[in-house]
Design a protein around this motif. Structure first.
Motif, PDB file in Angstrom:
ATOM      1  N   HIS A   1       0.818  -1.215   0.000  1.00  0.00           N
ATOM      2  CA  HIS A   1       0.000   0.000   0.000  1.00  0.00           C
ATOM      3  C   HIS A   1       0.851   1.265   0.000  1.00  0.00           C
ATOM      4  CE1 HIS A   1       0.843  -0.213   4.364  1.00  0.00           C
ATOM      5  NE2 HIS A   1       0.644   1.085   4.359  1.00  0.00           N
ATOM      6  N   LYS A   2       2.182   1.090  -0.099  1.00  0.00           N
ATOM      7  CA  LYS A   2       3.058   2.265  -0.086  1.00  0.00           C
ATOM      8  C   LYS A   2       4.381   1.922  -0.751  1.00  0.00           C
ATOM      9  CE  LYS A   2       5.213   1.252   4.329  1.00  0.00           C
ATOM     10  NZ  LYS A   2       5.641   1.818   5.631  1.00  0.00           N
ATOM     11  N   PRO A   3       5.167   2.924  -1.119  1.00  0.00           N
ATOM     12  CA  PRO A   3       6.485   2.653  -1.705  1.00  0.00           C
ATOM     13  C   PRO A   3       7.379   1.909  -0.722  1.00  0.00           C
ATOM     14  CG  PRO A   3       5.845   4.948  -2.050  1.00  0.00           C
ATOM     15  CD  PRO A   3       4.859   4.375  -1.080  1.00  0.00           C
ATOM     16  N   GLY A   4       8.333   1.148  -1.267  1.00  0.00           N
ATOM     17  CA  GLY A   4       9.317   0.471  -0.441  1.00  0.00           C
ATOM     18  C   GLY A   4       8.828  -0.799   0.215  1.00  0.00           C
ATOM     19  N   MET A   5       7.625  -1.222  -0.096  1.00  0.00           N
ATOM     20  CA  MET A   5       7.025  -2.385   0.552  1.00  0.00           C
ATOM     21  C   MET A   5       7.054  -3.626  -0.336  1.00  0.00           C
ATOM     22  SD  MET A   5       3.259  -2.415   2.297  1.00  0.00           S
ATOM     23  CE  MET A   5       2.685  -3.792   3.293  1.00  0.00           C
ATOM     24  N   ALA A   6       6.973  -3.433  -1.648  1.00  0.00           N
ATOM     25  CA  ALA A   6       6.832  -4.568  -2.564  1.00  0.00           C
ATOM     26  C   ALA A   6       8.054  -5.474  -2.550  1.00  0.00           C
ATOM     27  CB  ALA A   6       6.563  -4.072  -3.982  1.00  0.00           C
ATOM     28  N   ALA A   7       9.241  -4.908  -2.463  1.00  0.00           N
ATOM     29  CA  ALA A   7      10.450  -5.725  -2.548  1.00  0.00           C
ATOM     30  C   ALA A   7      10.526  -6.724  -1.403  1.00  0.00           C
ATOM     31  CB  ALA A   7      11.692  -4.834  -2.564  1.00  0.00           C
TER      32      ALA A   7
ATOM     33  N   LEU B   1       4.032  -5.624  -7.021  1.00  0.00           N
ATOM     34  CA  LEU B   1       4.762  -4.426  -7.417  1.00  0.00           C
ATOM     35  C   LEU B   1       4.018  -3.181  -6.961  1.00  0.00           C
ATOM     36  CD1 LEU B   1       3.041  -3.113  -9.987  1.00  0.00           C
ATOM     37  CD2 LEU B   1       4.206  -4.914 -11.248  1.00  0.00           C
ATOM     38  N   TYR B   2       4.741  -2.067  -6.989  1.00  0.00           N
ATOM     39  CA  TYR B   2       4.193  -0.758  -6.685  1.00  0.00           C
ATOM     40  C   TYR B   2       4.729   0.201  -7.740  1.00  0.00           C
ATOM     41  CZ  TYR B   2       2.476   3.111  -3.816  1.00  0.00           C
ATOM     42  OH  TYR B   2       1.783   4.203  -3.355  1.00  0.00           O
ATOM     43  N   ALA B   3       4.030   1.293  -7.973  1.00  0.00           N
ATOM     44  CA  ALA B   3       4.470   2.269  -8.977  1.00  0.00           C
ATOM     45  C   ALA B   3       5.624   3.088  -8.406  1.00  0.00           C
ATOM     46  CB  ALA B   3       3.314   3.171  -9.385  1.00  0.00           C
ATOM     47  N   GLU B   4       6.817   2.575  -8.579  1.00  0.00           N
ATOM     48  CA  GLU B   4       8.030   3.205  -8.056  1.00  0.00           C
ATOM     49  C   GLU B   4       9.192   2.804  -8.956  1.00  0.00           C
ATOM     50  OE1 GLU B   4       8.523   1.656  -4.108  1.00  0.00           O
ATOM     51  OE2 GLU B   4       8.102  -0.402  -4.749  1.00  0.00           O
ATOM     52  N   PRO B   5      10.231   3.629  -9.054  1.00  0.00           N
ATOM     53  CA  PRO B   5      11.342   3.301  -9.950  1.00  0.00           C
ATOM     54  C   PRO B   5      11.986   1.955  -9.656  1.00  0.00           C
ATOM     55  CG  PRO B   5      11.481   5.585  -9.242  1.00  0.00           C
ATOM     56  CD  PRO B   5      10.382   4.966  -8.426  1.00  0.00           C
ATOM     57  N   GLU B   6      12.003   1.571  -8.382  1.00  0.00           N
ATOM     58  CA  GLU B   6      12.645   0.319  -7.997  1.00  0.00           C
ATOM     59  C   GLU B   6      11.988  -0.913  -8.608  1.00  0.00           C
ATOM     60  OE1 GLU B   6      13.486   3.440  -4.947  1.00  0.00           O
ATOM     61  OE2 GLU B   6      11.691   2.702  -5.997  1.00  0.00           O
ATOM     62  N   SER B   7      10.731  -0.757  -9.068  1.00  0.00           N
ATOM     63  CA  SER B   7      10.044  -1.906  -9.666  1.00  0.00           C
ATOM     64  C   SER B   7      10.766  -2.408 -10.909  1.00  0.00           C
ATOM     65  CB  SER B   7       8.598  -1.543 -10.008  1.00  0.00           C
ATOM     66  OG  SER B   7       8.545  -0.521 -10.999  1.00  0.00           O
ATOM     67  N   ALA B   8      11.506  -1.539 -11.566  1.00  0.00           N
ATOM     68  CA  ALA B   8      12.267  -1.947 -12.745  1.00  0.00           C
ATOM     69  C   ALA B   8      13.328  -2.976 -12.400  1.00  0.00           C
ATOM     70  CB  ALA B   8      12.918  -0.731 -13.403  1.00  0.00           C
ATOM     71  N   ASP B   9      13.749  -3.016 -11.135  1.00  0.00           N
ATOM     72  CA  ASP B   9      14.760  -3.966 -10.693  1.00  0.00           C
ATOM     73  C   ASP B   9      14.157  -5.158  -9.951  1.00  0.00           C
ATOM     74  OD1 ASP B   9      16.923  -2.391 -11.676  1.00  0.00           O
ATOM     75  OD2 ASP B   9      16.767  -1.102  -9.913  1.00  0.00           O
ATOM     76  N   TYR B  10      13.218  -4.899  -9.011  1.00  0.00           N
ATOM     77  CA  TYR B  10      12.767  -6.026  -8.197  1.00  0.00           C
ATOM     78  C   TYR B  10      11.759  -6.925  -8.902  1.00  0.00           C
ATOM     79  CZ  TYR B  10       8.789  -3.029  -6.578  1.00  0.00           C
ATOM     80  OH  TYR B  10       7.680  -2.212  -6.495  1.00  0.00           O
ATOM     81  N   VAL B  11      11.061  -6.435  -9.927  1.00  0.00           N
ATOM     82  CA  VAL B  11      10.178  -7.334 -10.670  1.00  0.00           C
ATOM     83  C   VAL B  11      10.997  -8.347 -11.478  1.00  0.00           C
ATOM     84  CG1 VAL B  11       8.495  -7.472 -12.562  1.00  0.00           C
ATOM     85  CG2 VAL B  11       8.145  -5.861 -10.682  1.00  0.00           C
ATOM     86  N   PRO B  12      11.987  -7.924 -12.282  1.00  0.00           N
ATOM     87  CA  PRO B  12      12.831  -8.927 -12.951  1.00  0.00           C
ATOM     88  C   PRO B  12      13.542  -9.846 -11.962  1.00  0.00           C
ATOM     89  CG  PRO B  12      13.124  -6.784 -13.980  1.00  0.00           C
ATOM     90  CD  PRO B  12      12.320  -6.551 -12.735  1.00  0.00           C
ATOM     91  N   ALA B  13      13.931  -9.312 -10.799  1.00  0.00           N
ATOM     92  CA  ALA B  13      14.585 -10.151  -9.798  1.00  0.00           C
ATOM     93  C   ALA B  13      13.640 -11.228  -9.280  1.00  0.00           C
ATOM     94  CB  ALA B  13      15.101  -9.291  -8.648  1.00  0.00           C
ATOM     95  N   ALA B  14      12.381 -10.853  -9.040  1.00  0.00           N
ATOM     96  CA  ALA B  14      11.397 -11.835  -8.574  1.00  0.00           C
ATOM     97  C   ALA B  14      11.148 -12.891  -9.648  1.00  0.00           C
ATOM     98  CB  ALA B  14      10.093 -11.137  -8.193  1.00  0.00           C
ATOM     99  N   LEU B  15      11.064 -12.464 -10.896  1.00  0.00           N
ATOM    100  CA  LEU B  15      10.872 -13.421 -11.983  1.00  0.00           C
ATOM    101  C   LEU B  15      12.065 -14.371 -12.087  1.00  0.00           C
ATOM    102  CD1 LEU B  15       9.420 -10.971 -14.665  1.00  0.00           C
ATOM    103  CD2 LEU B  15       8.164 -12.818 -13.505  1.00  0.00           C
ATOM    104  N   ALA B  16      13.252 -13.848 -11.956  1.00  0.00           N
ATOM    105  CA  ALA B  16      14.450 -14.686 -12.018  1.00  0.00           C
ATOM    106  C   ALA B  16      14.493 -15.675 -10.859  1.00  0.00           C
ATOM    107  CB  ALA B  16      15.699 -13.810 -12.014  1.00  0.00           C
TER     108      ALA B  16
END
Length: 331
Positions: A120-126, A148-163
Motif C-alpha cells: 500500500h506504499k512505496p518500499g514495501m513490494a520488494a 509491485l508498486y508504482a516506483e522506480p525500484e520496480s524496474a529492478d525487483y520485478v525482474p529479480a522476482a521473476l528470475a
C-alpha cells in the motif's frame, strides 16, 4: 484494505478463539440449477465431491491470499471495522493460523495455492517479494507469487522476482493508490509481458472506488503491452461490461470470479440475462477466484453461486479448473 507498516514476520499466530467452522451455504437452497446440471455443493465438505462429479482433478483458484502475519493482522483489523470502512459488516470466515488455512484449501481441492500479496506504499513490494519466495520454498504446493508498486525500484525487483521463480503477480490499484499506466511501471510491465507471467489485478471500483480504479488505465497498459497476461479480479466489479470488453479484445486478458454471484455483493438472480450471455461466450476466459481467507461467507458459496448462473456443467468445468490450470501452468 490496508497493510502493515512493519517488517514482515513469518511466525504464524495461533488460531483465534473467535474462529468458527464454516456454516452451510444458503445459496444452494435459494437458487436452483437446471436439472441438466450437476447439483452444486451446499457445504465446504461437499466441494471435493462436486469437483470429482464434474470429472475434475481439483480446483484452480487463482485468487487466494497468504500474507506475512503482521500484514494479515492489519488486513483483518480493517475488515473488522468494515461497518465504518464499507458501510456493512465483513466477518472473516477463515480466521485461522497459517497451517490451518493451508490445510483448509488443500481439503477443498486446490492443487496449487496462490499466496497473493500487495503493498500500500512505496518500499514495501520488494520485501513482500522476499517473503513470498521464502513462503513458497517452505510449501511445495504454494505458488511463488510477486507484487509491485508504482516506483522506480520496480524496474529492478520485478525482474529479480521473476528470475527467482515467481509465477503469479498481484496488483491492487485501489489499495496502492497508483495508476497502472504510470510510465514508471513500463519496465516492470515489459518484463512481465516477456515472461508471460499472469497478473491478478484489482482495478474495478468496488468495494470502494479509488483515485485510479476503473478500466481505462488498464486498457492504456494493454495498448502498450498487448501480450500482458492480466487476470481482472472480481470480474472487474462493478464495471463488469467494460472489463469483459477487454477480455474479448485481448487474447491474454481473463476475468476471475472472486465474490461474484456469491450472495454478498451480488446473487445469481441479480446477474442480468445479457451479462449471463456474455459469460457463456467467455467460457474460456473466466477463472475461479475466491479471496480466501478474507471472505465473509463459506468458500462453497462462491462455487454454488456460479453454478446457480445455470450456464452448464461444461462452463463450470472451464471456470473451476481448465482455464485456471492453463493460466497457472497446472495442466
Amino acid at each position: 484494505m490496508n497493510d502493515s507498516d512493519d517488517a514482515a514476520t513469518q511466525t504464524p499466530s495461533p488460531a483465534r478463539a473467535t474462529a468458527n467452522p464454516a456454516p452451510e451455504t444458503t445459496i444452494g437452497r435459494t437458487f436452483e440449477v437446471p436439472d441438466t446440471m450437476t447439483a452444486p455443493p451446499r457445504t465446504d465438505a461437499e466441494v471435493p465431491d462436486y469437483a470429482r462429479a464434474l470429472g475434475l482433478p481439483g480446483l484452480a483458484d487463482i485468487h487466494v491470499h497468504f500474507l506475512p502475519q503482521n500484514v494479515l493482522d492489519k488486513v483483518w483489523e480493517y475488515f473488522d471495522n468494515a461497518a465504518d470502512n464499507y458501510g456493512r459488516d465483513w466477518p472473516i470466515n477463515y480466521r485461522y493460523d497459517t497451517d490451518t488455512r493451508l490445510n483448509i484449501v488443500r481439503e477443498l481441492g486446490l492443487r496449487a495455492i496462490p499466496a497473493l500479496t500487495y503493498p500500500h506504499k512505496p518500499g514495501m513490494a520488494a520485501w513482500l517479494n522476499e517473503w513470498n519466495a521464502e513462503f513458497a520454498a517452505a510449501h511445495d504446493d504454494v505458488i511463488h507469487c510477486g507484487t509491485l508498486y508504482a516506483e522506480p525500484e520496480s524496474a529492478d525487483y520485478v525482474p529479480a522476482a521473476l528470475a527467482a521463480g515467481a509465477k503469479l503477480f498481484k496488483v491492487h490499484v485501489q489499495v496502492g493508490v497508483f495508476s497502472p499506466d504510470d510510465e514508471v511501471l513500463d519496465p516492470a510491465w515489459r518484463a512481465l509481458e516477456e515472461a508471460r507471467v499472469p497478473i491478478v489485478i484489482h482495478a474495478g471500483s468496488a468495494p470502494l472506488p479509488g483515485t485510479y480504479t476503473g478500466p481505462q488505465a488498464v486498457a492504456n497498459v494493454l495498448a502498450k503491452f498487448p501480450q500482458l497476461k492480466f487476470v481482472i479480479a472480481h470480474m472487474g466489479m462493478p464495471e463488469y461490461d467494460e472489463f469483459a470488453d477487454l477480455a474479448e479484445r485481448f487474447d491474454n486478458v481473463y476475468l476471475d470470479t472472486t465474490m461474484f454471484a456469491a450472495g454478498y455483493f451480488s446473487s445469481p438472480a441479480e446477474v442480468t440475462p445479457a451479462y449471463r450471455e456474455r459469460l457463456a461466450g467467455l467460457e474460456d476466459k473466466v477463472i475461479l477466484g475466491s479471496d480466501f481467507p478474507n471472505i465473509p461467507y463459506p468458500y462453497v458459496d462462491q462455487i454454488a453461486g456460479l453454478a446457480a448462473l445455470g450456464l452448464g456443467d461444461d462452463w463450470m468445468r472451464s471456470v473451476l479448473w481448465t482455464n485456471g490450470a492453463k493460466v497457472l501452468g497446472l495442466d
